[in-house]
Write an enzyme that holds these catalytic residues in place. Structure first.
Site, PDB file in Angstrom:
ATOM      1  N   SER A 128       3.067 -14.690 -16.132  1.00 55.16           N
ATOM      2  CA  SER A 128       1.800 -15.137 -15.553  1.00 55.16           C
ATOM      3  C   SER A 128       1.106 -16.138 -16.488  1.00 55.16           C
ATOM      4  CB  SER A 128       0.942 -13.896 -15.258  1.00 55.16           C
ATOM      5  OG  SER A 128      -0.078 -14.188 -14.373  1.00 55.16           O
ATOM      6  N   ASP A 213       4.909 -12.841  -4.684  1.00 55.69           N
ATOM      7  CA  ASP A 213       3.851 -13.643  -5.311  1.00 55.69           C
ATOM      8  C   ASP A 213       3.231 -14.530  -4.223  1.00 55.69           C
ATOM      9  OD1 ASP A 213       3.074 -13.591  -8.135  1.00 55.69           O
ATOM     10  OD2 ASP A 213       5.191 -13.898  -8.609  1.00 55.69           O
ATOM     11  N   HIS A 255       3.811  -9.748  -8.127  1.00 54.52           N
ATOM     12  CA  HIS A 255       3.441 -10.359  -9.408  1.00 54.52           C
ATOM     13  C   HIS A 255       3.515  -9.379 -10.581  1.00 54.52           C
ATOM     14  CE1 HIS A 255       1.402 -13.532 -11.667  1.00 54.52           C
ATOM     15  NE2 HIS A 255       0.662 -12.598 -12.230  1.00 54.52           N
TER      16      HIS A 255
END
Ligand SMILES: N[C@@H](CC(=O)c1ccccc1NC=O)C(=O)O
Length: 301
Positions: A128, A213, A255
């Site tokens: 991330s 995601d 994610h």
């Protein structure tokens, strides 16, 4: 008590030695029995510089939460297979700015290189916001750091490579990024602006995004990797810039699951196939380790 040598005590034995002999007595390398002095000292100094592959992990948390202490979850599966793992600490916002975080990750990478000059490769892995920071290392000019890290692979997981959209979200509240600051710290824009080429063109870069995601995260990863017809970016991408890049969409993970899974030894990210890195060979050769995790604070070098 009289320790002066007077008053009936024998003279201390070392006082009978000439300067040269005393010097020799206190030079342990002159007394080695297997290797010569020079070779012994060289071997000894390299004990802490073992030829391990290093995975340097940069945690995520939108540059404002998370810490190295919460981010060592991938250590055990990797150390068990002979990879030394370094979990990087950096000053999240509001203490740190984006520029500072980028610099801290660069200095942490340099630390690993200087501390372990015999390393078998440094593999930068970020998740991330951490993938963003790791990606900035693709574009770092190492000359000012005095050493070029032996970077052999990048694993960029669910990252953000163009920070401009972030400026318009609540994420930017503690970051205080200006549009200019966002571009300055966007690897996507640097690919175009800076004429940086890979120091090692063979260094693979794996860009990974989770199937679940958001579409914007998918777009960010894809466009960093390779230009698409609909792209509003200038022409450069990892591929056109000469990096040995590949792209992977990881099936049925979001994610967060994408990185939780790194704790699993049998996880797809810890297995051979999706890793185009020599790290895989090291992991599976079984010739290293086991080793303890290495953690350090940025600035400790
Ligand atoms: N506030 C975010 C949290 C988030 O983005 C995040 C959380 C943990 C680790 C990484 C994250 N994202 C990017 O760095 C959210 O609600 O999704």
């Amino acid at each position: 008590m009289d320790v002066s040598g007077a008053g009936g005590w024998d003279e201390a034995p070392w006082k009978k030695l000439c300067a040269e002999e005393l010097e020799k007595q206190y030079t342990p390398s002159k007394w080695t029995v297997r290797l010569g002095a020079e070779e012994t000292l060289k071997t000894f100094s390299q004990i802490g510089s073992q030829a391990w592959p290093f995975l340097v992990f940069v945690h995520g948390g939108y540059w404002q939460y998370g810490s190295k202490d919460e981010s060592a979850f991938m250590v055990n599966p990797l150390t068990a297979q002979g990879v030394a793992v370094v979990v990087v600490a950096y000053d999240i916002a509001p203490k740190g700015t984006l520029d500072q975080m980028v610099d801290q990750v660069a200095r942490s990478t340099v630390f690993v290189q200087k501390r372990y000059p015999c390393n078998e490769g440094i593999y930068l892995c970020g998740h991330s916001a951490g993938a963003h920071l790791a990606a900035m290392m693709l574009l770092t000019n190492w000359t000012k750091h005095g050493v070029t890290p032996n970077l052999r692979g990048f694993l960029l997981i669910s990252g953000i490579y163009d920070l401009e959209p972030i400026v318009s979200t609540s994420v930017n509240a503690p970051l205080h990024m200006t549009l200019e600051g966002a571009r300055r710290n966007s690897p996507q824009w640097h690919l175009e602006a800076a004429p940086v080429k890979p120091a090692d063109p063979a260094c693979p870069v794996l860009v990974i995004v989770g199937q679940h995601d958001s579409p914007e995260f998918h777009r960010q990863s894809r466009e960093f990797y390779q230009r698409h017809a609909s792209s509003h970016f200038p022409a450069q991408t990892l591929c056109t810039r000469g990096w040995k890049a590949s792209f992977e969409e990881l099936h049925d993970v979001d994610h967060f699951e994408i990185i939780w899974n790194l704790t699993q030894e049998d996880d797809v990210l810890n297995q051979v196939e999706p890793w185009p890195f020599p790290l895989v060979a090291a992991i599976h050769s079984g010739q290293h380790g086991p080793f303890s995790p290495i953690e350090f604070e940025e600035g400790s070098f």
